[in-house]
Scaffold this motif. Structure first.
Motif, PDB file in Angstrom:
ATOM      1  N   THR A 108      45.791  46.161  45.180  1.00 61.85           N
ATOM      2  CA  THR A 108      46.547  44.909  45.150  1.00 61.85           C
ATOM      3  C   THR A 108      45.585  43.735  45.088  1.00 61.85           C
ATOM      4  O   THR A 108      44.711  43.594  45.962  1.00 61.85           O
ATOM      5  CB  THR A 108      47.444  44.768  46.390  1.00 61.85           C
ATOM      6  N   ILE A 110      44.674  40.144  45.830  1.00 59.45           N
ATOM      7  CA  ILE A 110      45.102  39.192  46.853  1.00 59.45           C
ATOM      8  C   ILE A 110      44.798  37.756  46.427  1.00 59.45           C
ATOM      9  O   ILE A 110      45.623  36.853  46.584  1.00 59.45           O
ATOM     10  CB  ILE A 110      44.400  39.488  48.197  1.00 59.45           C
ATOM     11  N   ARG A 111      43.609  37.537  45.890  1.00 58.94           N
ATOM     12  CA  ARG A 111      43.198  36.231  45.378  1.00 58.94           C
ATOM     13  C   ARG A 111      42.556  36.411  44.011  1.00 58.94           C
ATOM     14  O   ARG A 111      41.915  37.430  43.784  1.00 58.94           O
ATOM     15  CB  ARG A 111      42.180  35.559  46.332  1.00 58.94           C
ATOM     16  N   PRO A 112      42.756  35.493  43.094  1.00 59.41           N
ATOM     17  CA  PRO A 112      43.377  34.169  43.232  1.00 59.41           C
ATOM     18  C   PRO A 112      44.904  34.172  43.198  1.00 59.41           C
ATOM     19  O   PRO A 112      45.515  33.127  43.394  1.00 59.41           O
ATOM     20  CB  PRO A 112      42.818  33.397  42.034  1.00 59.41           C
ATOM     21  N   ARG A 113      45.537  35.330  42.945  1.00 60.67           N
ATOM     22  CA  ARG A 113      46.982  35.442  43.070  1.00 60.67           C
ATOM     23  C   ARG A 113      47.324  36.862  43.456  1.00 60.67           C
ATOM     24  O   ARG A 113      46.505  37.774  43.312  1.00 60.67           O
ATOM     25  CB  ARG A 113      47.684  35.072  41.758  1.00 60.67           C
ATOM     26  N   ARG A 114      48.507  37.051  43.958  1.00 60.94           N
ATOM     27  CA  ARG A 114      48.900  38.394  44.396  1.00 60.94           C
ATOM     28  C   ARG A 114      49.489  39.168  43.225  1.00 60.94           C
ATOM     29  O   ARG A 114      50.351  38.672  42.499  1.00 60.94           O
ATOM     30  CB  ARG A 114      49.909  38.308  45.542  1.00 60.94           C
ATOM     31  N   MET A 115      49.007  40.429  43.046  1.00 60.20           N
ATOM     32  CA  MET A 115      49.461  41.243  41.929  1.00 60.20           C
ATOM     33  C   MET A 115      49.104  42.700  42.193  1.00 60.20           C
ATOM     34  O   MET A 115      47.989  43.016  42.613  1.00 60.20           O
ATOM     35  CB  MET A 115      48.777  40.785  40.633  1.00 60.20           C
ATOM     36  N   HIS A 225      43.306  44.882  33.108  1.00 59.33           N
ATOM     37  CA  HIS A 225      43.063  44.196  34.376  1.00 59.33           C
ATOM     38  C   HIS A 225      41.582  44.060  34.687  1.00 59.33           C
ATOM     39  O   HIS A 225      41.177  43.084  35.332  1.00 59.33           O
ATOM     40  CB  HIS A 225      43.817  44.915  35.495  1.00 59.33           C
ATOM     41  N   MET A 232      38.370  35.903  35.473  1.00 59.80           N
ATOM     42  CA  MET A 232      38.482  35.151  36.733  1.00 59.80           C
ATOM     43  C   MET A 232      37.109  34.870  37.316  1.00 59.80           C
ATOM     44  O   MET A 232      36.821  33.743  37.776  1.00 59.80           O
ATOM     45  CB  MET A 232      39.333  35.941  37.732  1.00 59.80           C
ATOM     46  N   GLU A 237      36.257  31.813  40.080  1.00 56.55           N
ATOM     47  CA  GLU A 237      37.290  32.057  41.086  1.00 56.55           C
ATOM     48  C   GLU A 237      36.878  33.198  42.009  1.00 56.55           C
ATOM     49  O   GLU A 237      36.187  34.137  41.598  1.00 56.55           O
ATOM     50  CB  GLU A 237      38.617  32.406  40.396  1.00 56.55           C
TER      51      GLU A 237
END
Length: 460
Positions: A108, A110-115, A225, A232, A237
């Motif tokens: 999962t 967690i940063r910079p966004r949850r996915m 991914h 990123m 980031e």
């Protein structure tokens, strides 16, 4: 039970080898086998039942990882079906195999966004601590870059974002990525899946640890991914990821190689062996890799028997167990034929483990004289455009006996799509074309039959 699908044909088999010296080279002519070759090819191309059998097997048993009940149940079914057929000998050979269990797993962002990121743990990986682990991610593009960034890797999850070049080159990050990341102090390692194409399909596969290096969890994420995390990082980031893996390595389990034969009419002690591996990874149906190759060899053997074609030498099919994460079946087979003294009587080993796509010919490893003979046999496969005989070939499961001097060859197919699905949940029966599968059966049948029947033994 398979009924006899073709009328038994009686051939007066002549001495079919003619040799003509041309300077320093020798030319072989196997044209007198053309009738038998055409009969095998025609029978294979007319047989719709073979693909139906493979489809039933794939749908019924699914994936077959070493140590699993699905593998052993599938072997039970194969043996029972073979014993109903007019084969001369059907047996199994016990093998102890590794037993790795994937368990529940997730990755999962967690940063910079949850996915949630599709992922597959790599074979042999350890688990994460209870509850998983969470750390920043460092993306690198090579082992060399990791070494140069070692001071930044400590305490992080290292992601190898390495584009697919060739399987042999790129798979090194799957095999040894955890070792190198652990040396740099990483807490886990990820790889960009080993393949040239992806539709969010992660690829699994075996991996290694080193005794003097800490073991860390090791998994694969998708091409898409891995590229996203690279972008990123390039934007500056912070990437943080939660990884949870509950993999376990259990005590070795019992499995079996499956062996079926038709006995040679004149030289039953000399053997042409062909086959593939019956185990698979624990995703998809393991049809390309390698139920299709195993079954193509089986169907080729059955064609010979049903058509009344009994070669001078014995033709043996082996479905090896545990190719994917141990090669225990292959080494056990080598040990058994060394122990009974028959390894020197193995005339040729043929493997199909590159998918059963449109066949193009065979890659051969052996002496120059043997290569000339195999090239001449290959001409009989011109009707299905599978007459390309190239230098260099074999396979993982025949590798151990090839290293003892047995000539070896691998079925060459159109491999343009193979690594799209290799070791993924997408390795399913719908990816195969029934007509291409029939041609693979024909190619293996003709090659095995002629080499097993020709008057002169294939030289080493």
């Amino acid at each position: 039970m398979l009924n006899l699908r073709f009328p038994i044909l009686c051939f007066a088999l002549p001495f079919l080898l003619s040799v003509t010296a041309r300077g320093q080279s020798t030319s072989y002519d196997f044209s007198e086998y053309r009738e038998e070759a055409e009969t095998l090819i025609d029978a294979a191309l007319q047989d719709d039942e073979a693909f139906q059998t493979l489809t039933y097997f794939a749908d019924t048993f699914g994936h077959r990882l070493s140590g699993s009940q699905s593998l052993e149940h599938s072997i039970d079914w194969i043996v029972e079906r073979m014993q109903e057929q007019p084969l001369d000998r059907v047996t199994t050979h016990p093998v102890m195999v590794p037993h790795w269990v994937r368990g529940e797993e997730s990755a999962t962002l967690i940063r910079p966004r949850r996915m949630d990121l599709p992922m597959l743990g790599l074979g042999g990986s350890i688990s994460t601590p209870d509850g998983g682990l969470q750390a920043e991610v460092l993306v690198v593009n090579s082992f060399e870059e990791l070494k140069s960034q070692a001071d930044r890797a400590r305490g992080k999850i290292v992601l190898y974002n390495v584009p697919f070049v060739t399987y042999g080159e790129t798979v090194q990050y799957r095999m040894n990525g955890a070792i190198e990341a652990a040396k740099a102090g990483a807490v886990a390692s990820l790889i960009r899946s080993v393949g040239p194409y992806s539709m969010k399909t992660p690829h699994t596969g075996t991996s290694n640890y080193q005794e003097d290096t800490p073991k860390i969890p090791h998994a694969a994420i998708t091409t898409e991914h891995a590229a996203m995390l690279q972008r990123m990082q390039e934007r500056g980031e912070t990437i943080r990821l939660h990884l949870e893996m509950n993999a376990r390595t259990l005590p070795d389990a019992r499995s079996r190689n499956v062996i079926a034969e038709i006995k040679g009419s004149e030289k039953p002690g000399e053997i042409v062996v062909m086959g593939g591996h019956i185990d698979s990874w624990d995703v998809g149906q393991g049809v390309m890799d390698d139920a299709g190759g195993s079954f193509a060899a089986w169907e080729a053997l059955l064609l010979m028997k049903e058509l009344g074609l009994q070669p001078r030498r014995t033709v043996r099919v082996v479905m090896w167990t545990n190719e994917e994460n141990g090669l225990r079946g292959a080494t056990a087979y080598r040990d058994s034929v060394q122990a009974d003294g028959s390894i020197d009587d193995h005339v040729l080993a043929i493997e199909s483990d590159a998918g059963v796509f449109d066949p193009q010919g065979f890659g051969f490893s052996g002496s120059d004289e043997a290569y000339a003979m195999i090239s001449a046999v290959g001409e009989l496969l011109q009707p299905i455009d599978a007459d390309n005989i190239s230098r260099g070939g074999g396979g993982a499961d025949i590798g151990p006996i090839m290293r003892e001097g047995v000539p070896g060859m691998g079925l060459l197919v159109d491999s343009s799509r193979y690594f799209w699905y290799h070791h993924t949940a997408a390795d399913t029966i719908d990816k195969l074309d029934p007509e291409e599968y029939k041609k693979c059966i024909a190619a293996m049948a003709v090659m095995a039959y002629v080499v097993a029947d020709m008057p002169e033994r294939l030289p080493r």
